[in-house]
Structures are given as C-alpha cells and as structure tokens.
Design an enzyme around this catalytic site. Structure first.
Site, PDB file in Angstrom:
ATOM      1  N   GLU A 197      -2.420  -5.491   3.965  1.00  0.00           N
ATOM      2  CA  GLU A 197      -2.070  -6.099   2.503  1.00  0.00           C
ATOM      3  C   GLU A 197      -1.106  -7.065   2.733  1.00  0.00           C
ATOM      4  O   GLU A 197      -0.650  -8.270   2.341  1.00  0.00           O
ATOM      5  CB  GLU A 197      -1.394  -5.105   1.880  1.00  0.00           C
ATOM      6  N   HIS A 249     -12.485  11.317  22.007  1.00  0.00           N
ATOM      7  CA  HIS A 249     -13.959  12.310  22.131  1.00  0.00           C
ATOM      8  C   HIS A 249     -14.579  11.191  21.117  1.00  0.00           C
ATOM      9  O   HIS A 249     -15.963  12.029  21.122  1.00  0.00           O
ATOM     10  CB  HIS A 249     -13.963  13.453  21.943  1.00  0.00           C
ATOM     11  N   LYS A 262     -12.280  -7.352  -7.197  1.00  0.00           N
ATOM     12  CA  LYS A 262     -11.662  -6.456  -8.620  1.00  0.00           C
ATOM     13  C   LYS A 262     -12.476  -6.791  -9.881  1.00  0.00           C
ATOM     14  O   LYS A 262     -12.894  -6.642 -10.528  1.00  0.00           O
ATOM     15  CB  LYS A 262     -10.110  -6.239  -9.048  1.00  0.00           C
TER      16      LYS A 262
HETATM   17  O1  PA5 Z   1       1.126  -3.224  -1.722  1.00  0.00           O
HETATM   18  C1  PA5 Z   1       0.883  -3.009  -3.639  1.00  0.00           C
HETATM   19  O2  PA5 Z   1       0.716  -3.202  -4.193  1.00  0.00           O
HETATM   20  C2  PA5 Z   1      -1.112  -1.962  -3.727  1.00  0.00           C
HETATM   21  O3  PA5 Z   1      -1.327  -1.430  -3.033  1.00  0.00           O
HETATM   22  C3  PA5 Z   1      -0.062  -1.199  -4.930  1.00  0.00           C
HETATM   23  O4  PA5 Z   1      -0.122  -0.253  -4.467  1.00  0.00           O
HETATM   24  C4  PA5 Z   1      -1.995  -0.577  -5.443  1.00  0.00           C
HETATM   25  O5  PA5 Z   1      -2.649  -2.038  -5.517  1.00  0.00           O
HETATM   26  C5  PA5 Z   1      -1.202   0.239  -6.809  1.00  0.00           C
HETATM   27  O6  PA5 Z   1      -1.542  -0.592  -7.466  1.00  0.00           O
HETATM   28  P1  PA5 Z   1      -0.752  -0.361  -8.620  1.00  0.00           P
HETATM   29  O7  PA5 Z   1       0.664   0.542  -8.908  1.00  0.00           O
HETATM   30  O8  PA5 Z   1       0.275  -1.123  -9.678  1.00  0.00           O
HETATM   31  O9  PA5 Z   1      -1.011   0.926  -9.955  1.00  0.00           O
END
Ligand code: PA5
Length: 445
Positions: free
Chosen positions: A286, A307, A421
């Site tokens: 990310e 394996h 999303k």
């Molecule tokens: O790193 C990030 O920002 C994302 O992976 C969020 O942690 C994830 O989408 C969950 O988001 P939220 O905490 O707003 O529910």
C-alpha cells in the site's frame, strides 16, 4: 539487543560502491521523514510515536485490558487491513499462532470483520454461544464495509445478551479522535474510545491503541513493545548506509529493484512469523505500489513453503530476492533422541535440537537459493519477543517510508484501494453510485 542485517547472500548481486551511491538519496529521503518536506507529510505521526505517544491514553489501554480480561472469555477484535494485521502479527509473534488453544488466564482472541465471509462470522457467532464476550471495533474511517457489517451483528448480539447498558460496558471503539461514523456512534452510546491520531495511517498504526489494546488483553508486555520501537527509532535515526541497517536495507531493495528484482519474498522459519509477513505485505504494497512502480511484496514460511514454492524460487524467473527473518533463539527447544532401531535413519541427529536442524535448513536454503541466482538479505532477530516485535515494526516502517520516497511516490496514501470499493458499492446499489451501476453490470454480462 537489536536486529542485525547480514549480506553474505548478496555477494555477486550488489557491490558496496553501488550501495554507497544510494547514500545521498537515502539521506535525503530519511530527512524528509523528519522535516515533513515531502508528499504525505500529514501522515508522519508514526516517526516519533515510540516516544511521543499519548501517555494518558496508554495508561487507559492497560486499564481497559485488565477490565476486558476479567469480563470475557472471548475477545473479538473487529477490523481490516491496518486495523487488524499488526495486532494479529503481534499476537502470533509474541504469544503464539495457537494462542487460543493454550492454557491461559487471558481471553481467547478472534479477529473478525477482515473479510466478507458469512461463513466465518457465522462460525464465530456459534463459538461465543454460552461464553462471555467483549468487542473491540477498530476503524479509523469508521465506514469500512467489512468491519461495519461484523460490528452491526455483534453489537446486536451483545445488546440481546447483556442489554444496552451491559453492551456499552463490553464495546471498546478505536477510531478517529473526532471524525467518522464510529466516533459519532461511540460518543452517543458512551463506549470507551481510543484514538488513532490524524497523522497516523492505518498500516502505520500498530503501535497505537489499534495494536496495543488487543496485545495487552492477551497479556503481552506492551512496555517492552514500545521500548523496542523506541530503541529502533534511536538506532536508525542517525548514520548512513554504511552503518545504519535500516537505511542500508532501503538502499539494498532499491538497488535490487533497479536490477529488475521486482518481487521481494519476506521469508521466515517460524510459523509464529507468518502473520508478520501479512503485516509487511500490506505495509509495503500500500505504501510503495503506485504510479506503476514498486517491488511486489510476498511472504513465505520455510521450511513449509520450500515444499511448494521452493521450486520456483530455485529455478524460476530471475525476478526475485529474499529477505529472511531468522530468529536465533527458539523459545522452547526440543531435542531429538536416539532410537535403538534407526529405522528412519535419523540417529545421526540424536542429541541435536530442532532449532539446530532449522538453522541448517536455513543455511542450506540460503546457499542453494544464492546458487539459483536469488539475492538474499538476512535479518537476524535474537528472540521473537515483545521487544523485538516493536523493534522490527519500526525497522520496516522506516525502511518503507524511505524506500517510498526513493521511488518518488507518496508512501502514506492508498488511492488504489478505492477503485474496487466504488465498483462494489455501485453494484450493491448504494445511494450515490447509481450512474456507475448500469455500465458495470453491462461489462459483467
Ligand atoms: O492502511 C490503511 O489505511 C488501510 O489498510 C486501512 O487500515 C484499512 O482499509 C481499514 O481502514 P479503517 O481503519 O478506516 O476501517
């Protein structure tokens, strides 16, 4: 006390001169994390967090953890992505991947709301039947679909079982300090609430209440976690690629990427570190996978995965490099005994410990993979304990931030995760997405 970077698996792949050439850029990028002069500078709260964390809230976390330990048999942690991976990684790394099956006086801990699987939720609902439970709902935005669905269901079950008042006593919310649906709901209902600071993104939040509350409920010494992180911050806050392992690791990754090593496998030899690999994947994917750039992060658990994917690593395309997490001391070592009849041919190992055998597997694999043209970076970790968990978290967070800036991307946003999303909401008929729906449905015919 810290961790050590070893490079005997890099010989022939990178020269010292190449690494030294990266130093100026590495220094500049590390400097931006301090000065906030680059993109994403409103998400740098994690850089000094190990020393600047909110001490009052920290005490509240400890107090809440004690209360939770006394009030339930099962603690359900609801969250996804950065709101779940760090806590689960810590639980497995420091306690055990089979924590729930161990004899203990702390609650079982299950993580839910990290998928849209009705099967998992239904199974969790049946395992809390007849057992006292409490819930920690974690969502920075407060609007993420997966945890929101799980929370809706579990809140209702808590209210059915304990009444509105009782449910309030058993719901702990970790969310934005002021904004969002979950914050509003928590204020209205009077839940005990913990904050995720504005300047800390989800995947950098494991050392906030997001990770610390579940850790403390399981009995993890969170002081040690924070001490490890603080020591790492200190150790990696100075020096160059010549003497700062964290900066050097960022430089090594960058050099390897420039040589078309586009996939990094984070390898471990302990099942307790599998979830750490999941946390690492989110952190790097990310943070760095943007603008058609970035190393693709994957993880593997050896010797198990030798394996399965071992064949590809040894003989497949030359696109890989490995970063191996080697834990030097096993918490409980088992020794192999001699048998009168050596039917399985293992008597040559009599008197040797399993950790010794694992170490030889690690060394043999390292040499084989290097011979197979796969560069290897080794990170030696003295023990898989609370201190080194905190230390490692900080090591990777900083290396990831520096590496992101070296790629010239913003390591602290994640615009790419919004696309699916939007499509999902349109296909589900969420108000506001009507225009998209028809076009998407046509494409699915
Ligand atoms: O790193 C990030 O920002 C994302 O992976 C969020 O942690 C994830 O989408 C969950 O988001 P939220 O905490 O707003 O529910």
């Amino acid at each position: 006390m810290g961790i050590r970077l070893k490079e005997n698996g890099l010989q022939g792949f990178i020269t010292e001169e190449e690494l030294q050439k990266q130093n100026a850029q590495v220094q500049q990028c590390a400097g931006w994390l301090e000065s906030g002069e680059a993109a994403g500078n409103d998400f740098l709260g994690w850089v000094d967090l190990p020393v600047t964390y909110d001490k009052e809230e920290y005490q509240r976390i400890k107090k809440a953890a004690k209360k939770i330990q006394g009030q339930c048999d099962v603690f359900l942690v609801i969250g996804i992505g950065g709101s779940y991976l760090g806590a689960k990684a810590a639980l497995d790394f420091i306690q055990s991947p089979i924590y729930n099956n161990l004899k203990k006086d702390t609650p079982d801990i299950y993580f839910v709301g990290n998928s849209i699987s009705s099967r998992v939720l239904a199974e969790v609902m049946s395992l809390i039947e007849g057992r006292d439970f409490a819930v920690n709902v974690i969502s920075k935005s407060g609007t993420t679909t997966e945890p929101a669905i799980a929370f809706r269901l579990l809140k209702k079950e808590l209210e059915r079982r304990y009444g509105k008042e009782g449910a309030r006593e058993r719901i702990y919310a970790t969310t934005d300090r002021v904004r969002g649906t979950l914050k509003k709901l928590s204020d209205r209902e009077g839940y005990e609430t913990f904050a995720i600071a504005d300047d800390i993104g989800g995947r950098y939040s494991v050392l906030t209440a997001v990770g610390l509350l579940p850790m403390a409920v399981s009995g993890i010494d969170i002081d040690q976690v924070m001490r490890g992180a603080a020591d790492a911050r200190e150790a990696y806050g100075k020096g160059t690629v010549a003497d700062n392992d964290c900066l050097r690791y960022a430089a090594i990754r960058h050099c390897l990427m420039n040589k078309r090593r586009d996939v990094e496998i984070l390898v471990n030899y302990e099942p307790a570190l599998v979830m750490f690999g999941e946390w690492y994947k989110q952190l790097f994917a990310e943070s760095q996978g943007k603008d058609k750039k970035g190393i693709f992060p994957v993880s593997a658990n050896f010797s198990t995965d030798l394996h399965s994917i071992g064949q590809y690593i040894q003989d497949g395309a030359d696109i890989l490099f490995e970063t191996v997490l080697w834990v030097e001391q096993s918490r409980k070592d088992i020794f192999i005994e001699e048998e009168a009849e050596d039917e399985d041919g293992l008597n040559f190992l009599a008197g040797k410990s399993m950790q010794y055998v694992n170490h030889k597997a690690f060394q043999g694999t390292l040499l084989a993979h290097v011979d197979g043209n796969v560069p290897n970076v080794i990170l030696e970790i003295p023990q898989a304990d609370a201190y080194h968990f905190g230390y490692l978290v900080y090591f990777f967070e900083k290396a990831c931030g520096v590496g992101g800036y070296m790629l010239n991307v913003n390591p602290f946003d994640q615009p790419g995760v919004e696309s699916y999303k939007k499509n999902m909401f349109a296909l589900l008929g969420k108000p506001g997405y009507e225009e998209m729906k028809e076009g998407l449905e046509r494409r699915l015919l």
